[in-house]
Design an enzyme around this catalytic site. Structure first.
Site: not given
Ligand SMILES: Cc1ncc(COP(=O)(O)O)c(C=O)c1O
Length: 482
Positions: A145, A230, A232, A275
């Protein structure tokens, strides 16, 4: 006197990456079906706009909550004054239950071990502050990312060392890639404090296998470091294989084997509602850690990025409604799956393939290597600019995600209407058709690829504009000036 501090002006913020530049270009000329039908379509933003109707209908049915009422009575003053940085207990409980639900309740989370933060951005940075000194390093598998260059490095001055993953095994993490990254860091005299992964991955849109997770655990155990996962995108897994959280693996090992309890204390999960619920504007994130010291330090640091009390209040009621959240998660996944299929088939019609293992996220990892004029990052930039300015799509080049191989792009599918996605696919198909006159596929021979790219190079920006948009000469000038 210098007006700004060195930190404020240093360029490690990463704002000049093509990932962010694409957003800026989109802002200057955003597509709108009526007002600007020739504008740029934003496909570089991992937003989930597919299930707002479900959230809105819950709000309609629960008017007290958004009106800051409890049992019909206003709690406005209570919320206005609440400032405890430990967070609302009811919200923390609802959030950990939601996280457990997403993981099929194979793992549970203790609300006393969660730290609330203003999104995952803040959670990741806070963990860097807690775990690493300035100049220490974290290893990150590529592609990653692009926001991490800002979030992990900018203010903390922590370094990122890439774990180079390749298309040969669908970008899975291997032991040799881990060892190589570790060696690389040592050569640079960097102390490696840990590994940070995103699972499901942004930008790959894939979940990590148990093998990869076990490999990571063994590695951090061996090298005495931390692992941040992570997660998410954990609620976006729309097709098999199912999502496996690192916490599930660690707790399994902890329960059944003679396990170094210390390792459990070195694994930390990051989560956010940006998200899965599509609420990036609400700024709700969290760190989950079984390490009391990390929880305590991160809680103190969370003062710099708290979640507002009215947001916590609203979401504790929404997430506490399990019937609603379970229905939401399953319906949202169905919608994501449908969208992903639309994108994949649209791209296929244009002769473009995606990573086959894509089973999660709000994007596909798209292979446009056959459209490159050469196997270089310069050629990737050249193609990206054509797609941005001429075709009118903002997608994210792999180089902005630190991908090692030129020609990969992240393309988002959940931040627009179906009609807009169809239009984007049409623009792309026309672009490819006009580039090679016969469509192209990723298994083209190199000879054919060369022919395609040669002909695409022959097309000037002006002539591209002509066939993509049917622009007038005035439009051309405007396009050229932009
Ligand atoms: C892997 C990953 N981590 C963190 C973030 C930041 O999310 P938030 O809005 O919760 O700060 C994003 C956003 O795209 C992301 O993809």
């Amino acid at each position: 006197m210098k007006l700004l501090s060195t930190k404020a002006t240093c360029n490690s913020h990463g704002q000049d990456s093509s990932y962010f530049l694409g957003w800026q270009e989109y802002e200057k000329n955003p597509y709108d079906e009526v007002k600007n039908p020739k504008g740029i379509i934003q496909m570089g933003l991992a937003e989930n706009q597919l299930s707002f109707d479900l959230l809105e209908s819950w709000l309609e049915k629960n008017p007290d909550v958004a009106g800051f009422k409890r049992d019909g009575k206003s709690i406005f003053r209570e919320l206005a004054l609440f400032q405890d940085y430990h967070g609302l207990p009811s919200f923390k409980k609802a959030l950990v239950d939601f996280m457990a639900d997403i993981r099929g309740n194979k793992v549970t989370f203790d609300p006393n071990h969660i730290v609330l933060t203003a999104g995952s951005t803040s959670a990741n940075e806070t963990l860097m502050f807690c775990l690493a000194e300035q100049g220490d390093a974290f290893l990150l598998p590529t592609p990653y990312y692009p926001g991490f260059d800002r979030d992990l490095k900018w203010r903390t001055e922590v370094e990122i060392v890439p774990i180079q993953c390749t298309s040969s095994n669908n970008f899975q993490i291997t032991e040799s890639a881990l060892l190589q990254a570790h060696e690389e860091a040592k050569k640079k005299n960097l102390k490696v404090k840990g590994i940070l992964v995103t699972n499901p991955s942004n930008p790959l849109g894939t979940t990590m296998s148990r093998n990869e997770l076990n490999l990571l655990i063994d590695f951090i155990k061996d090298k005495d470091m931390h692992l941040i996962s992570d997660e998410i995108y954990s609620g976006t897994v729309f097709t098999s294989p199912n999502f496996v959280s690192v916490m599930e693996i660690v707790k399994d090992i902890n329960d059944f084997k003679d396990f170094d309890a210390d390792v459990l204390e070195r694994v930390h999960v990051v989560y956010s509602l940006s998200k899965d619920l599509g609420l990036p504007g609400f700024r709700v994130g969290a760190i989950y850690s079984e390490n009391d010291k990390v929880v305590s330090a991160a809680t103190k640091m969370s003062s710099f990025g708290l979640v507002s009390s009215q947001t916590q209040y609203l979401l504790s009621a929404m997430l506490g409604d399990k019937k609603f959240t379970r229905n939401y998660l399953s319906e949202n996944k169905k919608r994501l799956k449908k969208r992903q299929k639309m994108l994949v088939s649209g791209l296929e019609k244009a002769g473009i393939n995606c990573l086959k293992t894509n089973n999660a996220g709000l994007f596909c990892w798209v292979d446009m290597r056959n459209l490159l004029s050469s196997n270089t990052f310069e050629a990737e930039m050249e193609l990206w600019k054509k797609i941005l300015y001429v075709v009118g799509l903002n997608i994210s080049p792999g180089s902005s995600c630190h991908c090692d191989e030129p020609g990969w792009f992240r393309v988002c599918f959940a931040n627009m209407s179906e009609d807009t996605l169809n239009l984007a696919m049409k623009r792309l198909k026309d672009f490819v058709a006009n580039s090679n006159g016969e469509g192209c596929s990723s298994n083209n021979s190199s000879k054919k690829s060369r022919r395609i790219t040669q002909s695409s190079r022959r097309l000037t920006r002006k002539s591209f504009s002509n066939w993509v948009f049917g622009l007038s000469s005035r439009d051309h000038r405007e396009q050229e000036e932009r």
